[in-house]
Design a protein around this motif. Structure first.
Motif, PDB file in Angstrom:
ATOM      1  N   ARG A 288       0.877  -1.164  -0.014  1.00 29.59           N
ATOM      2  CA  ARG A 288       0.019   0.058   0.062  1.00 29.59           C
ATOM      3  C   ARG A 288       0.901   1.054   0.016  1.00 29.59           C
ATOM      4  N   ARG A 289       2.044   1.048   0.544  1.00 31.28           N
ATOM      5  CA  ARG A 289       2.963   2.290   0.564  1.00 31.28           C
ATOM      6  C   ARG A 289       3.761   2.578  -0.732  1.00 31.28           C
ATOM      7  N   ILE A 290       3.515   1.790  -1.829  1.00 32.16           N
ATOM      8  CA  ILE A 290       4.054   1.823  -2.981  1.00 32.16           C
ATOM      9  C   ILE A 290       3.185   2.932  -3.709  1.00 32.16           C
ATOM     10  N   ASP A 291       3.743   4.000  -4.308  1.00 33.61           N
ATOM     11  CA  ASP A 291       2.750   4.745  -4.759  1.00 33.61           C
ATOM     12  C   ASP A 291       2.802   4.597  -6.268  1.00 33.61           C
ATOM     13  N   PRO A 292       1.642   5.124  -6.919  1.00 32.32           N
ATOM     14  CA  PRO A 292       1.434   4.507  -8.347  1.00 32.32           C
ATOM     15  C   PRO A 292       2.511   4.905  -9.496  1.00 32.32           C
ATOM     16  N   ALA A 293       3.364   5.874  -9.143  1.00 32.33           N
ATOM     17  CA  ALA A 293       4.272   6.039 -10.204  1.00 32.33           C
ATOM     18  C   ALA A 293       5.247   5.118 -10.059  1.00 32.33           C
ATOM     19  N   ARG A 294       5.739   4.826  -8.598  1.00 38.81           N
ATOM     20  CA  ARG A 294       6.648   3.609  -8.636  1.00 38.81           C
ATOM     21  C   ARG A 294       6.258   2.281  -9.240  1.00 38.81           C
ATOM     22  N   ARG A 295       4.925   2.038  -9.020  1.00 41.09           N
ATOM     23  CA  ARG A 295       4.572   0.835  -9.560  1.00 41.09           C
ATOM     24  C   ARG A 295       4.577   0.739 -11.243  1.00 41.09           C
ATOM     25  N   ARG A 296       4.299   1.829 -11.819  1.00 39.40           N
ATOM     26  CA  ARG A 296       4.366   2.100 -13.129  1.00 39.40           C
ATOM     27  C   ARG A 296       5.871   1.885 -13.357  1.00 39.40           C
TER      28      ARG A 296
END
Length: 257
Positions: free
Chosen positions: A26-34
């Motif tokens: 949950r701590r991984i922000d969307p930009a990092r996921r991309r």
């Protein structure tokens, strides 16, 4: 702090204890996921390109070096025996070349590695594409580069690779490799090993009757014994024999230059 606040805090603590990985995700922000997704896609693309490049290089190498087959590699990796003595086409009886040509691919000299006419006519069953449309070139590609079994994925790879192989190797080299990697018994690979195992002689000394019996064992050599042909094998041998003598106008691409 009220009772409801205390209960909420306790629930959050319980979730953190039971699902630490979910909390970290949950701590991984969307930009990092991309970014992670792009890296994975890039790695997959590099791996695919590496496999393609390796296959193309090996195709060029195999113009002069006799390859081993993936079934042979599979047997070595699992500790099973492999018998194979690679020989040039000149050391294989013309009778065997003609018998295999007659039995497996009578249009071998006129197609570009893929017999599009047979491919369009073949009826596909639930298990995947039928072997009925498989040329000698496609069987060679499967044996040298791919895996056994029937699947649409393998066929999709096999078709363009067969066209490339036909262009790079030519007809005689393709037949030479096929006759040196085809399996003719449990762990028996290639014409030379097959002739010695089944008839106690070199592949160059096979008689037409023996060559035809060897051809009848394809594509199920594990279940068929050329020295003890079944009724089905005898019927197939009869069909090969009846067409065997009429192949002169079709087999020209395999004659020595």
């Amino acid at each position: 702090m009220g009772a409801s606040s205390v209960l909420r805090v306790e629930r959050e603590e319980e979730i953190r204890r039971r699902h630490p990985q979910e909390r970290s995700l949950r701590r991984i922000d969307p930009a990092r996921r991309r970014t992670m997704a792009r890296r994975i896609a890039s790695l997959a693309m590099r791996l695919a390109l590496g496999i393609v490049a390796l296959t193309l290089v090996l195709t060029l190498v195999y113009r002069v070096v006799m390859p081993v087959s993936t079934p042979m590699l599979g047997r070595w990796l699992t500790g099973q025996s492999v018998t194979r003595e690679a020989v040039p086409l000149e050391r294989i009886s013309p009778a065997l070349v003609r018998a295999v040509f007659t039995a497996e691919d009578q249009r071998f000299c006129v197609h570009n590695g893929v017999d599009w006419k047979s491919l369009s006519e073949v009826v596909e069953d639930e298990g995947g594409p039928s072997r009925g449309a498989s040329t000698i070139t496609m069987q060679t590609v499967k044996n040298v580069f791919l895996w056994p079994g029937r699947s649409y994925i393998r066929k999709a790879i096999e078709i363009p690779l067969s066209i490339f192989v036909d262009t790079v190797w030519g007809k005689r080299r393709t037949m030479e490799i096929y006759l040196n990697v085809a399996e003719w018994g449990d762990g028996i690979f290639g014409a030379e090993a097959a002739a010695r195992h089944w008839f106690n002689k070199s592949a160059r000394d096979l008689k037409p009757s023996e060559a035809i019996l060897l051809a009848t064992t394809l594509p199920n050599p594990i279940e068929r014994d050329p020295r003890k042909p079944t009724a089905e094998m005898r019927a197939k041998a009869g069909r090969i024999q009846s067409a065997y003598g009429a192949m002169d106008d079709y087999i020209g691409c395999l004659k020595p230059r």
